[in-house]
Design a protein around this motif. Structure first.
Motif, mmCIF file in Angstrom:
data_model
loop_
_atom_site.group_PDB
_atom_site.id
_atom_site.type_symbol
_atom_site.label_atom_id
_atom_site.label_comp_id
_atom_site.label_asym_id
_atom_site.label_seq_id
_atom_site.Cartn_x
_atom_site.Cartn_y
_atom_site.Cartn_z
ATOM 1 N N ALA A 89 50.560 -11.709 -0.619
ATOM 2 C CA ALA A 89 49.214 -11.161 -0.742
ATOM 3 C C ALA A 89 49.020 -10.051 0.269
ATOM 4 O O ALA A 89 49.656 -10.046 1.332
ATOM 5 C CB ALA A 89 48.173 -12.254 -0.520
ATOM 6 N N ALA A 90 48.132 -9.136 -0.069
ATOM 7 C CA ALA A 90 47.678 -8.162 0.910
ATOM 8 C C ALA A 90 46.741 -8.896 1.872
ATOM 9 O O ALA A 90 45.863 -9.639 1.434
ATOM 10 C CB ALA A 90 46.945 -7.016 0.231
ATOM 11 N N VAL A 91 46.950 -8.690 3.158
ATOM 12 C CA VAL A 91 46.129 -9.378 4.162
ATOM 13 C C VAL A 91 45.590 -8.370 5.165
ATOM 14 O O VAL A 91 46.170 -7.295 5.362
ATOM 15 C CB VAL A 91 46.925 -10.469 4.906
ATOM 16 C CG1 VAL A 91 47.369 -11.558 3.952
ATOM 17 C CG2 VAL A 91 48.119 -9.874 5.644
ATOM 18 N N PHE A 92 44.486 -8.715 5.772
ATOM 19 C CA PHE A 92 43.962 -7.916 6.872
ATOM 20 C C PHE A 92 44.909 -8.077 8.046
ATOM 21 O O PHE A 92 45.251 -9.205 8.417
ATOM 22 C CB PHE A 92 42.547 -8.353 7.238
ATOM 23 C CG PHE A 92 41.542 -8.053 6.162
ATOM 24 C CD1 PHE A 92 40.993 -9.070 5.397
ATOM 25 C CD2 PHE A 92 41.141 -6.739 5.903
ATOM 26 C CE1 PHE A 92 40.072 -8.792 4.396
ATOM 27 C CE2 PHE A 92 40.218 -6.455 4.914
ATOM 28 C CZ PHE A 92 39.694 -7.475 4.154
ATOM 29 N N CYS A 93 45.336 -6.966 8.608
ATOM 30 C CA CYS A 93 46.333 -7.017 9.674
ATOM 31 C C CYS A 93 45.827 -7.855 10.843
ATOM 32 O O CYS A 93 44.661 -7.791 11.214
ATOM 33 C CB CYS A 93 46.679 -5.603 10.140
ATOM 34 S SG CYS A 93 47.560 -4.653 8.869
ATOM 35 N N GLY A 94 46.715 -8.663 11.387
ATOM 36 C CA GLY A 94 46.361 -9.543 12.485
ATOM 37 C C GLY A 94 45.780 -10.864 12.032
ATOM 38 O O GLY A 94 45.389 -11.694 12.866
ATOM 39 N N TRP A 140 45.532 -13.928 8.468
ATOM 40 C CA TRP A 140 46.075 -14.416 7.206
ATOM 41 C C TRP A 140 45.049 -14.279 6.081
ATOM 42 O O TRP A 140 45.205 -14.890 5.035
ATOM 43 C CB TRP A 140 46.502 -15.877 7.344
ATOM 44 C CG TRP A 140 47.624 -16.121 8.307
ATOM 45 C CD1 TRP A 140 47.556 -16.790 9.496
ATOM 46 C CD2 TRP A 140 48.982 -15.693 8.172
ATOM 47 N NE1 TRP A 140 48.794 -16.808 10.093
ATOM 48 C CE2 TRP A 140 49.683 -16.149 9.309
ATOM 49 C CE3 TRP A 140 49.689 -14.968 7.202
ATOM 50 C CZ2 TRP A 140 51.051 -15.899 9.508
ATOM 51 C CZ3 TRP A 140 51.047 -14.734 7.399
ATOM 52 C CH2 TRP A 140 51.714 -15.191 8.528
ATOM 53 N N SER A 141 44.020 -13.505 6.288
ATOM 54 C CA SER A 141 42.960 -13.387 5.292
ATOM 55 C C SER A 141 43.398 -12.530 4.110
ATOM 56 O O SER A 141 43.739 -11.361 4.278
ATOM 57 C CB SER A 141 41.713 -12.767 5.936
ATOM 58 O OG SER A 141 41.202 -13.603 6.930
ATOM 59 N N ASN A 142 43.364 -13.119 2.934
ATOM 60 C CA ASN A 142 43.737 -12.434 1.699
ATOM 61 C C ASN A 142 42.668 -11.414 1.347
ATOM 62 O O ASN A 142 41.524 -11.767 1.092
ATOM 63 C CB ASN A 142 43.888 -13.482 0.587
ATOM 64 C CG ASN A 142 44.401 -12.905 -0.717
ATOM 65 O OD1 ASN A 142 44.240 -11.733 -0.998
ATOM 66 N ND2 ASN A 142 45.007 -13.752 -1.514
ATOM 67 N N VAL A 143 43.051 -10.152 1.333
ATOM 68 C CA VAL A 143 42.089 -9.070 1.117
ATOM 69 C C VAL A 143 41.348 -9.226 -0.205
ATOM 70 O O VAL A 143 40.124 -9.079 -0.276
ATOM 71 C CB VAL A 143 42.792 -7.706 1.161
ATOM 72 C CG1 VAL A 143 41.836 -6.578 0.780
ATOM 73 C CG2 VAL A 143 43.378 -7.452 2.544
ATOM 74 N N TYR A 144 42.076 -9.532 -1.249
ATOM 75 C CA TYR A 144 41.475 -9.544 -2.588
ATOM 76 C C TYR A 144 41.150 -10.957 -3.079
ATOM 77 O O TYR A 144 40.700 -11.129 -4.212
ATOM 78 C CB TYR A 144 42.404 -8.828 -3.575
ATOM 79 C CG TYR A 144 42.576 -7.373 -3.233
ATOM 80 C CD1 TYR A 144 43.743 -6.908 -2.632
ATOM 81 C CD2 TYR A 144 41.547 -6.456 -3.467
ATOM 82 C CE1 TYR A 144 43.894 -5.577 -2.301
ATOM 83 C CE2 TYR A 144 41.688 -5.119 -3.131
ATOM 84 C CZ TYR A 144 42.861 -4.686 -2.549
ATOM 85 O OH TYR A 144 43.011 -3.364 -2.213
ATOM 86 N N GLN A 145 41.359 -11.953 -2.235
ATOM 87 C CA GLN A 145 41.007 -13.338 -2.588
ATOM 88 C C GLN A 145 41.590 -13.739 -3.935
ATOM 89 O O GLN A 145 40.974 -14.478 -4.686
ATOM 90 C CB GLN A 145 39.477 -13.494 -2.602
ATOM 91 C CG GLN A 145 38.828 -13.282 -1.248
ATOM 92 C CD GLN A 145 39.238 -14.355 -0.248
ATOM 93 O OE1 GLN A 145 39.091 -15.550 -0.484
ATOM 94 N NE2 GLN A 145 39.777 -13.928 0.902
#
Length: 121
Positions: A97-102, A104-109
């Motif tokens: 998944a694409a994540v916010f750097c730093g 583990w938050s999935n950018v697009y959920q």
């Protein structure tokens, strides 16, 4: 449409290796970091490795450090996970998944189909 397509999973014996691939599409690949996650039956999904798509800097969960290597081919919008010395506890379905750097938050959920990794003892 944002999409990640994972492949490369399979069944191996303990000590074996696999290389997973993930092709990202539908967004600008270099806007975010990319992460590999896994989810075993009955367990929460956990992040195992991520890479900064601009700098190439990597981060690993303690459970895989020294055994897994994340890499990328920016020209192909593809991220890889080389998994060596696999253990039975690595058995899970793996996702990228694409994540916010730093984080583990999935950018697009949103999650792809994943690829199953099964390690036998």
């Amino acid at each position: 449409q944002v999409q990640q397509v994972e492949s490369g999973g399979g069944s191996v014996q303990a000590g074996g290796s696999l290389r997973l691939s993930c092709v990202a599409s539908g967004y600008s690949y270099s806007l975010y970091c990319m992460g590999w996650f896994r989810q075993a039956p009955g367990k929460e999904r956990e992040g195992v490795a991520r890479i900064n798509t601009i700098s190439g800097l990597t981060y690993y969960a303690d459970s895989v450090k020294g055994r897994f290597t994340i890499s990328q081919d920016r020209a192909k919008n593809t991220v890889y996970l080389q998994m060596n010395n696999l253990k039975p506890e690595d058995t899970a379905k793996y996702y990228c998944a694409a994540v916010f750097c730093g984080s583990w938050s999935n950018v697009y959920q949103d999650w792809g189909q994943g690829t199953q990794v099964t390690v036998s003892s």
